[in-house]
Structures are given as structure tokens and as C-alpha cells.
Scaffold this active site. Sequence first.
Site, PDB file in Angstrom:
ATOM      1  N   HIS A 318       0.857  -1.183   0.000  1.00  0.00           N
ATOM      2  CA  HIS A 318       0.000   0.000   0.000  1.00  0.00           C
ATOM      3  C   HIS A 318       0.890   1.229   0.000  1.00  0.00           C
ATOM      4  CE1 HIS A 318      -3.127   2.842   1.213  1.00  0.00           C
ATOM      5  NE2 HIS A 318      -3.977   1.933   0.782  1.00  0.00           N
ATOM      6  N   ASP A 376      -7.946  -5.468   0.368  1.00  0.00           N
ATOM      7  CA  ASP A 376      -8.438  -6.283  -0.733  1.00  0.00           C
ATOM      8  C   ASP A 376      -8.034  -7.743  -0.623  1.00  0.00           C
ATOM      9  OD1 ASP A 376      -9.787  -4.286  -2.050  1.00  0.00           O
ATOM     10  OD2 ASP A 376      -7.955  -3.528  -2.949  1.00  0.00           O
TER      11      ASP A 376
HETATM   12  N1  ACO Z   1       4.144  -7.545  -4.774  1.00  0.00           N
HETATM   13  C1  ACO Z   1       5.479  -7.522  -5.007  1.00  0.00           C
HETATM   14  N2  ACO Z   1       6.246  -6.409  -4.892  1.00  0.00           N
HETATM   15  C2  ACO Z   1       5.625  -5.284  -4.543  1.00  0.00           C
HETATM   16  C3  ACO Z   1       4.237  -5.234  -4.286  1.00  0.00           C
HETATM   17  C4  ACO Z   1       3.495  -6.425  -4.416  1.00  0.00           C
HETATM   18  N3  ACO Z   1       2.202  -6.447  -4.183  1.00  0.00           N
HETATM   19  N4  ACO Z   1       3.901  -3.977  -3.964  1.00  0.00           N
HETATM   20  C5  ACO Z   1       5.009  -3.243  -4.007  1.00  0.00           C
HETATM   21  N5  ACO Z   1       6.071  -4.028  -4.363  1.00  0.00           N
HETATM   22  C6  ACO Z   1       7.460  -3.600  -4.454  1.00  0.00           C
HETATM   23  C7  ACO Z   1       7.671  -2.723  -5.684  1.00  0.00           C
HETATM   24  O1  ACO Z   1       8.054  -3.479  -6.807  1.00  0.00           O
HETATM   25  C8  ACO Z   1       8.765  -1.791  -5.205  1.00  0.00           C
HETATM   26  O2  ACO Z   1       9.979  -2.479  -5.265  1.00  0.00           O
HETATM   27  P1  ACO Z   1      11.362  -1.639  -5.490  1.00  0.00           P
HETATM   28  O3  ACO Z   1      11.508  -0.723  -4.319  1.00  0.00           O
HETATM   29  O4  ACO Z   1      12.407  -2.703  -5.551  1.00  0.00           O
HETATM   30  O5  ACO Z   1      11.196  -0.886  -6.788  1.00  0.00           O
HETATM   31  C9  ACO Z   1       8.442  -1.583  -3.724  1.00  0.00           C
HETATM   32  O6  ACO Z   1       7.718  -2.767  -3.327  1.00  0.00           O
HETATM   33  C10 ACO Z   1       7.614  -0.351  -3.462  1.00  0.00           C
HETATM   34  O7  ACO Z   1       6.450  -0.447  -4.239  1.00  0.00           O
HETATM   35  P2  ACO Z   1       5.810   0.729  -5.087  1.00  0.00           P
HETATM   36  O8  ACO Z   1       5.106   0.133  -6.265  1.00  0.00           O
HETATM   37  O9  ACO Z   1       6.846   1.780  -5.346  1.00  0.00           O
HETATM   38  O10 ACO Z   1       4.760   1.271  -4.041  1.00  0.00           O
HETATM   39  P3  ACO Z   1       3.570   2.183  -4.387  1.00  0.00           P
HETATM   40  O11 ACO Z   1       3.263   2.902  -3.140  1.00  0.00           O
HETATM   41  O12 ACO Z   1       3.847   2.987  -5.605  1.00  0.00           O
HETATM   42  O13 ACO Z   1       2.408   1.144  -4.783  1.00  0.00           O
HETATM   43  C11 ACO Z   1       0.625  -0.364  -4.619  1.00  0.00           C
HETATM   44  C12 ACO Z   1       1.463   0.688  -3.895  1.00  0.00           C
HETATM   45  C13 ACO Z   1       0.177   0.145  -5.995  1.00  0.00           C
HETATM   46  C14 ACO Z   1      -0.631  -0.667  -3.799  1.00  0.00           C
HETATM   47  C15 ACO Z   1       1.473  -1.637  -4.805  1.00  0.00           C
HETATM   48  O14 ACO Z   1       1.887  -2.108  -3.529  1.00  0.00           O
HETATM   49  C16 ACO Z   1       0.725  -2.734  -5.541  1.00  0.00           C
HETATM   50  O15 ACO Z   1       0.707  -2.703  -6.788  1.00  0.00           O
HETATM   51  N6  ACO Z   1       0.103  -3.717  -4.824  1.00  0.00           N
HETATM   52  C17 ACO Z   1      -0.699  -4.754  -5.443  1.00  0.00           C
HETATM   53  C18 ACO Z   1      -2.039  -4.183  -5.877  1.00  0.00           C
HETATM   54  C19 ACO Z   1      -2.972  -3.949  -4.709  1.00  0.00           C
HETATM   55  O16 ACO Z   1      -3.143  -4.787  -3.843  1.00  0.00           O
HETATM   56  N7  ACO Z   1      -3.607  -2.775  -4.725  1.00  0.00           N
HETATM   57  C20 ACO Z   1      -4.616  -2.401  -3.720  1.00  0.00           C
HETATM   58  C21 ACO Z   1      -4.205  -1.177  -3.002  1.00  0.00           C
HETATM   59  S1  ACO Z   1      -5.300  -0.888  -1.664  1.00  0.00           S
HETATM   60  C22 ACO Z   1      -6.660  -0.211  -2.364  1.00  0.00           C
HETATM   61  O17 ACO Z   1      -6.672   0.368  -3.405  1.00  0.00           O
HETATM   62  C23 ACO Z   1      -7.892  -0.406  -1.590  1.00  0.00           C
END
Ligand code: ACO
Length: 442
Positions: A318, A376
Amino acid sequence: MSADDNKASNAASGKQATITLSGNRVVQMPVRSGSVGPDVIDIGRLYANTGCFTYDPGFVSTANCSSKITYIDGDEGILMYRGYPIEQIADHSNFLETCYLLLHGELPSKAQNSEFCTTISRHTMLHEQMTRFFTGYRRDAHPMAIMCGTVGALSAFYHDSTDINDPHQRMVAQHRLIAKMPTIAAMAYKYSIGQPFIYPRNDLDYVSNFLQMCFAVPCEPYQIDEVRARALDKIFILHADHEQNASTSTVRLAGSSGANPFACIAAGIACLWGPAHGGANEACLNMLKEIGTVDKVADYVKKTKDKSSGVKLMGFGHRVYKNYDPRAKVMQKTCHEVLNHLGVKEDPLLKVALELERIALQDDYFIEKKLYPNVDYYSGITLKALGFPEDMFTVLFAVARTVGWIAQWKEMVEDPEQKIGRPRQLYIGPSRREYVQLDKRA
Ligand code: ACO
């Protein structure tokens, strides 16, 4: 840059931030303090004073507004609506009371509560002509596509609540949106399965009415199951607002130009649809199905850690929570309650979900990046058990989030500091060059 508490005070907080630019030019900017949470550096005059913009893709460090509605502390895993912790609201309140709280800032008195419930129930029907919209969509249309189109079309039917400068019209638009969203969502579902629309019943509470519009048929009576209704009510409460998330910011941005509330909420629905946001519950359930069995979990986790695979662990991570999402805790409990009530002892998807969570929470990759289950993660399993197909999950999220969107929209419209949202950019395209006539080009 330093935020220096001892610098000369400003009206906002008594603190100032200092930026030192090249050539040792020093610029000070006021720092504002909220009631709780981090201070913000007010950079509104930065460009005028320095000729520089700030650069922050994804608004990672940028507050776009001040708000009194919802507070999140992502490090501590805290979520509060108008100061009330989400756990207390989920345990003791109900969705309509939560709507009142989000809209008005206070819990309703008994009289206010009853008046609000009556008002919402009086707006549940859709203009009859709108029911014909549904038959214009392909039968296999994703219900979120139907939601985007139909909610936007509300502004074509309810002209007497589109004047954003009239407080009464703003209030009527809020009531209409909260009341009609379940009707639209249920119709989208009924259309997709070829069943007749079921009209709203105002003798039922908000969630029971929604369940009957989705699952009743005209040829037999429909019994409301209290446990299912309570579970869905909780899911709605948990999704009601989440401060300046992507879809809410979209609603605010659309509304900042003066667009009518129905159009703004349609914009929010479009944003919510994406798998990184509201689409994650559907994507999460599809992921659990793809994994299939507990023995495949470890391999799948390996894949999610490999960036080149393009696979993420859906329902994990998140932007704000760097701790367990407090909504996920309530959701996990609700999920178990629903499955127990339905007598599902061994749900294969739940088994996969529990194993996946167990392995991920022990894995250095997820620990270091502070990736925990979000709301979720368990909502998909619960909604499936309640009888909803996967493509309705995000629709249910939209029904619940409508109150948050419209409360935030109203706050923005009434905010004297509100301006049209107009971010700037770091231009990296070609610098000036001269046009070459087509006949002079190769
Ligand atoms: N699985 C694997 N790796 C992940 C995940 C994941 N679910 N989420 C983040 N990471 C990694 C990223 O690749 C990144 O790695 P890096 O630092 O080596 O580049 C690091 O963790 C940070 O992640 P970001 O994508 O930069 O974090 P951001 O805050 O931009 O994204 C998000 C948050 C979009 C929710 C992301 O965690 C994600 O895509 N999760 C899966 C989708 C999801 O569950 N979304 C629901 C959100 S809650 C809602 O809307 C109610």
C-alpha cells in the site's frame, strides 16, 4: 532543506522551512501543522519566489488539500473517520450512520439518524428512462464499464442537483448518489446474468435492500440473511473513505474545474477500476485461483519477487500503510465469520490465502519493503462467499466509496482555498526547433 522549528513564526504553525538554492540563495516557506500527523511545507509561493517547481510523481510527498474527514497513520496502521477508529466503527456502527458521519462530521442524534435513513431510502429509485440504458450495453460488458457510463449519465437526468454553487443542490446530489449507486450496481449485475431488474424496497435497510436487488427474483420470496447483510455492511464501512487515494484525488481534480458531482463521481469510478487500486480485489481472487493449491504458493511468491516477471502479489502493499492495513484485520475476521456461517470448513482459496500470507510475512523481500496485506486481500474471498461474481467486486467498492468521494468533493467545493487542480511538469522534450515543410523532408 530543513524544517526549522526555531525560525520566525508564521500564522499557520510558527515553523518555517528553509530551502537553499544554488548560489546560496535561501528561501523560507511556512510550515503548516494538522491536528495530528506530519507537518506540511506550504510551497504555494515557491515558483513565484524561486522560479522552481517541485517534482513528485505519484504525489508521494505532496498534500493536495487540507481535510477534516479521514486520517491515516500508515506506519502505525491507524485509520480514523472524523476521529473515530475504524475498528470501533466497524464493530458498532452501520454503513448509513458512517455515511452521515463522513458527510456531516459528527455522529447523528437518533432523530438525525432516522431522518437521514428516510431521506436516503426516498432516493433509491432510478429515473425509469435510465433503466433502458442498460439494454444498450453488451451483455458481457464489465459492470465497471456500465457503472462509469450510467453514473455519468445521472447528470443528464437530475438537472436540479447539478448547480454546485447551491448548498441545497449539493446536498440533494449527495443523497441521490449514495441512494442510487446500489440500484445502478444491482441493475448492472442483473443485466449481466439476464435476470429482470428488482426495484428497491424502502422498508429494508441499505445493505439488505442491495442484497435483495442483486439476488431476489420476481417469482419467489427473498429471505434476508442477517449474517451476510452484516458482513456486507462491514465491507461497505471499511471501504467508505480513505483520504486522498487515487480515485478520491481524481474526484477532487475533476470537481476543481466546477464539474457537476455526478460527472466527478463517474471520474472516480474510472480511476477505481484499475488493478493497482479498486480492481485489486478482483485481481487478488484471480491470483488465488491461479495458484490453486497450497503447494504452489512458495513458487508463486518467488515469481512476485522477480521484477522481470511483471507479477505482483495482489492484495499486498500500500502506498500509505507500511504496516498491516487495519481494514485487512477486520476483513480477515469478517471473512472467517462468513465462511463459518455458510458452513465452509475448507475453502480452498482461503487455504491458499492463509498460506500465501504466512509465507510472504516471513519473507525478507516483503519485510524489507514493508509489504503487508491490504483490505483487498480478504475482501474477494468474502464477497465470493456472499454470492457475488468476481467482476462485481470493484463495483461493490465503488458503491461503498461513493460517500467518501462525495464528502471529499463537498469539502473541496466549500474550501475557500480551493483552486482548479493544475500540476506543472519537468519538460524533457525537444527545445525550440523550426518547422520543416513536408516537401523538404525525406
Ligand atoms: N508484490 C510484489 N512487490 C511489490 C508489491 C506487491 N504487491 N507492492 C510493491 N512491491 C514492491 C515494488 O516493486 C517496489 O519495489 P522496489 O523498491 O524494488 O522498486 C516496492 O515494493 C515499493 O512499491 P511501489 O510500487 O513503489 O509502491 P507504491 O506505493 O507505488 O504502490 C501499490 C502501492 C500500488 C498498492 C502496490 O503495492 C501494488 O501494486 N500492490 C498490489 C495491488 C494492490 O493490492 N492494490 C490495492 C491497493 S489498496 C486499495 O486500493 C484499496
